[in-house]
Write an enzyme that holds these catalytic residues in place. Structure first.
Site, PDB file in Angstrom:
ATOM      1  N   THR A   1      -7.867   6.125  -6.712  1.00 24.42           N
ATOM      2  CA  THR A   1      -6.705   5.464  -7.315  1.00 24.42           C
ATOM      3  C   THR A   1      -5.787   4.843  -6.272  1.00 24.42           C
ATOM      4  OG1 THR A   1      -5.461   7.537  -7.360  1.00 24.42           O
ATOM      5  CG2 THR A   1      -6.712   6.985  -9.344  1.00 24.42           C
TER       6      THR A   1
ATOM      7  N   HIS B   1      -8.344   8.154   2.302  1.00 24.30           N
ATOM      8  CA  HIS B   1      -7.690   9.466   2.405  1.00 24.30           C
ATOM      9  C   HIS B   1      -8.690  10.565   2.131  1.00 24.30           C
ATOM     10  CE1 HIS B   1      -7.223   7.946  -1.709  1.00 24.30           C
ATOM     11  NE2 HIS B   1      -7.328   9.203  -2.116  1.00 24.30           N
TER      12      HIS B   1
ATOM     13  N   CYS C   1       0.862  -1.183   0.000  1.00 27.75           N
ATOM     14  CA  CYS C   1       0.000   0.000   0.000  1.00 27.75           C
ATOM     15  C   CYS C   1       0.896   1.230   0.000  1.00 27.75           C
ATOM     16  CB  CYS C   1      -0.931  -0.003   1.213  1.00 27.75           C
ATOM     17  SG  CYS C   1      -1.802   1.559   1.412  1.00 27.75           S
TER      18      CYS C   1
ATOM     19  N   ASN D   1     -12.685  10.235  -2.468  1.00 22.32           N
ATOM     20  CA  ASN D   1     -13.154   9.461  -3.618  1.00 22.32           C
ATOM     21  C   ASN D   1     -13.249   7.991  -3.227  1.00 22.32           C
ATOM     22  OD1 ASN D   1     -13.076  11.785  -5.275  1.00 22.32           O
ATOM     23  ND2 ASN D   1     -10.879  11.517  -5.572  1.00 22.32           N
TER      24      ASN D   1
HETATM   25  P1  AMP Z   1      -7.511   9.399  -5.234  1.00 19.35           P
HETATM   26  O1  AMP Z   1      -7.403   9.535  -6.723  1.00 19.35           O
HETATM   27  O2  AMP Z   1      -8.696  10.080  -4.618  1.00 19.35           O
HETATM   28  O3  AMP Z   1      -7.375   7.946  -4.809  1.00 19.35           O
HETATM   29  O4  AMP Z   1      -6.284  10.201  -4.642  1.00 19.35           O
HETATM   30  C1  AMP Z   1      -4.982   9.723  -4.661  1.00 19.35           C
HETATM   31  C2  AMP Z   1      -4.110  10.939  -4.652  1.00 19.35           C
HETATM   32  O5  AMP Z   1      -2.801  10.532  -4.280  1.00 19.35           O
HETATM   33  C3  AMP Z   1      -3.979  11.641  -6.008  1.00 19.35           C
HETATM   34  O6  AMP Z   1      -4.461  12.980  -5.890  1.00 19.35           O
HETATM   35  C4  AMP Z   1      -2.495  11.584  -6.308  1.00 19.35           C
HETATM   36  O7  AMP Z   1      -2.017  12.768  -6.906  1.00 19.35           O
HETATM   37  C5  AMP Z   1      -1.894  11.362  -4.940  1.00 19.35           C
HETATM   38  N1  AMP Z   1      -0.604  10.668  -4.918  1.00 19.35           N
HETATM   39  C6  AMP Z   1      -0.269   9.533  -5.586  1.00 19.35           C
HETATM   40  N2  AMP Z   1       0.995   9.169  -5.273  1.00 19.35           N
HETATM   41  C7  AMP Z   1       1.459  10.107  -4.388  1.00 19.35           C
HETATM   42  C8  AMP Z   1       2.704  10.291  -3.711  1.00 19.35           C
HETATM   43  N3  AMP Z   1       3.738   9.440  -3.857  1.00 19.35           N
HETATM   44  N4  AMP Z   1       2.830  11.364  -2.899  1.00 19.35           N
HETATM   45  C9  AMP Z   1       1.808  12.228  -2.747  1.00 19.35           C
HETATM   46  N5  AMP Z   1       0.609  12.105  -3.345  1.00 19.35           N
HETATM   47  C10 AMP Z   1       0.438  11.060  -4.165  1.00 19.35           C
HETATM   48 ZN    ZN Z   2      -2.403   1.467   3.577  1.00 16.18          ZN
END
Ligand code: AMP
Ligand code: ZN
Length: 114
Positions: free
Chosen positions: A95, A100, A4, A87
């Protein structure tokens, strides 16, 4: 939780720009900001999404929102206003499958009737 991304960020195995941490909650800058200020708030205990966390331990939601309250009060976001988004699943655009909350602000946000 195996593989994760956000669990790895909490452990420091993947680098992040931390903006807040307490006993239960960790927050860091989103790597692809959708607003001038864009942070992600997560619980240190893994869960998949807001329904999962609500079923398993809803007190964790209060811990996350308590952290958001403390953080936004201290950095003026509370004064200027902000948006909290979570989301869920494919249609929701999730994603990363560690619950979060996006905290967005620093400018007038569009969408949602604004
Ligand atoms: P979601 O699409 O709602 O699942 O949000 C996941 C978020 O995580 C997205 O806005 C990405 O830009 C962010 N994200 C993905 N990888 C990283 C990372 N290594 N550091 C910070 N944010 C990240
Ligand atoms: Zn986790």
């Amino acid at each position: 939780m195996i593989d994760c991304l956000f669990c790895k960020i909490i452990k420091g195995e993947v680098p992040s720009e931390k903006v807040y941490e307490d006993e239960h909650v960790f927050a860091f800058k989103d790597i692809y900001p959708m607003a001038k200020e864009h942070y992600l708030f997560i619980h240190k205990e893994h869960s998949e999404n807001v329904n999962d966390i609500s079923r398993n331990d809803p007190s964790q939601l209060a811990q996350i929102f308590g952290a958001i309250e403390a953080f936004t009060k201290s950095n003026k976001l509370e004064e200027s206003g902000f948006r909290v988004v979570s989301n869920i699943g494919e249609n929701g655009g999730q994603t990363v499958f560690h619950t979060h909350f996006h905290v967005l602000g620093g400018e007038k946000l569009k969408g949602f009737g604004a």
